[in-house]
Scaffold this active site. Sequence first.
Site, short mmCIF file in Angstrom:
data_model
loop_
_atom_site.label_atom_id
_atom_site.label_comp_id
_atom_site.label_asym_id
_atom_site.label_seq_id
_atom_site.Cartn_x
_atom_site.Cartn_y
_atom_site.Cartn_z
CD GLU A 100 -3.34 -0.80 1.81
OE1 GLU A 100 -3.54 0.34 2.25
OE2 GLU A 100 -4.13 -1.75 2.00
CG HIS A 334 -2.73 -4.47 8.16
ND1 HIS A 334 -2.71 -5.80 7.79
CD2 HIS A 334 -3.87 -3.97 7.62
CE1 HIS A 334 -3.77 -6.09 7.07
NE2 HIS A 334 -4.49 -4.99 6.95
#
Length: 477
Positions: A100, A334
Site C-alpha cells: 500500500e 495493520h
Amino acid sequence: MYNRKDRDVHERKEDGQSEFEALNGTNAIMSDNSKAYSIKFLTFNTWGLKYVSKHRKERLRAIADKLAGHSMLTPISDELLPNGGDSNENEDYDVIALQEIWCVEDWKYLASACASKYPYQRLFHSGILTGPGLAILSKVPIESTFLYRFPINGRPSAVFRGDWYVGKSIAITVLNTGTRPIAIMNSHMHAPYAKQGDAAYLCHRSCQAWDFSRLIKLYRQAGYAVIVVGDLNSRPGSLPHKFLTQEAGLVDSWEQLHGKQDLAVIARLSPLQQLLKGCTTCDSLLNTWRAQRQPDEACRLDYALIDPDFLQTVDAGVRFTERIPHLDCSVSDHFAYSCTLNIVPQGTESRPSTSVKRAKTHDRELILQRYSNYETMIECIHTYLKTAQRQKFFRGLHFWASILLLIASLVVTTFTANKAGWSSIFWVLFAIAVSISGTIDGAISFLFGRSEIRALIEVEQEVLDAEHHLQTFLSEK
C-alpha cells in the site's frame, strides 16, 4: 552511487566477507553448529491510500523515520518491544517488504530517508489508476526483479473498492546474498469485504493463490530459497493459505516457530496476548484504527511463508505497534510482521534432487489434503462462474436495452417538443444518462466479462489437470 558505507563494504569484502555479510553487519552471523547465515525480514501494510487513509503523510513519514532509525514513536507496552530493548535499536532489518505505497511522494520520502541504511530499493508499477503499492528496501544487493500481474483480480464495476484498478500483483525480487539465491515474493492479494458471499472475493484470492503456487514451484525447482511476504488477506487454514503452503511446499514462519494454533483460542485472549501469542496483525483492538472491532475479529493476515528446505525461523513477532505521540494514533491499520531466518549456505543441500512435485507426492497424507483442496477450489470456481456469467448477461442486456431506449427517446422528443419545448431538456439528459451507463455496462460485459470467464475456466482446467494426476497416483497405491 556509492557512499562511505559502500566503500567500507568493499574494504570488508577484500578481507573475505561477502557483500551480503558486510552490508548485513551483525545480522549476517554464521552459526558454528548449523553453518547458516541469518537474515531479518519485515513485511508491513502501510495503509497509504490517497484521500482515504487518515493522516497518511504523517504516518508514512513516521514509518520512514523509524526504519531510518530516527523514530520518536511511543510504545503501547514494553512487552511488545523486541527482546525488551529499545524500539529503534531492534528495528534493524535486512529486507523490508512494503504494501500500500500508493503515493509517489510517500515513496520518495521513504526512499530518501532510508537510502543510507537500505541502498537497494524498488517500487513496482502496474494498474490503471495507481500501482500495486508494492515496494522493497534492502541491505542485500538486488540481482533481478519481476512483476506478475494477477489475471483474476476483482471487477471494474467495484470502483469504490479499487482492487481491479490498482493491478494487484506479485513483486518478485531476487537477492544476491553471497550464500544462496533468495527469491522474495511480495504481494497484497484481493481484499475481502465480507466474511461470506460474493463480497468475500474468496474465489479471486484462491485463484491468485493458485497462480502464486505455480510461480513458487518454478522458483523452488530452479534452486531458489523462496520467501512469500505480504498482506495475503487470508487467514491461516483458508484455501488460499493452503495453496501457498500445502501446494507450494512452503511453511508459515510463525507456525514453524510456534506450531499450528487454534484460532478459536486466540480469539478469546486479551488484545495484548493476541499480539504476543497469536501475531494478530490485523483488526487488533490495540490498533487505534480498529478500536471499534470485536475482540474475536483480530486475525493474522500478514505473513512470511518460507522454504523449509533452506530456511529456518529463529525469531518472529509483531512490530510497529507504537503510536505517533502528537496524533495518538497507530502508524497503520495493520501491525507489521518481522521474522529472522537462518539460511542454509549453497553447497549444503537439503532438498532432494527430484522435483518438488515428485518429492511431495510420496507423502500420502499431503496428497489427500491437496486433493481435497482441489475439490474445494473447483466448487468455489463453479459457484463464482454462475455469478460472473449472470453479471455478464445482465450488463450485456443493459447495453442492448440502452440502445433501444436511446432510439425511443429520440422519437419521443420529436413529438413532445412541439407541445412542450421544455421537455426536450429532460429527454436529452435521459439520453445522455442511458448512453453513458449502457456503454459502460456494455464494455464491462463484452470486454471484462468474457476475459474473466475465460480466466476462471483456465484456472479450473489447471486444477483439474493437477487433480487427475493425483488420482493416477492414488489409484497406483
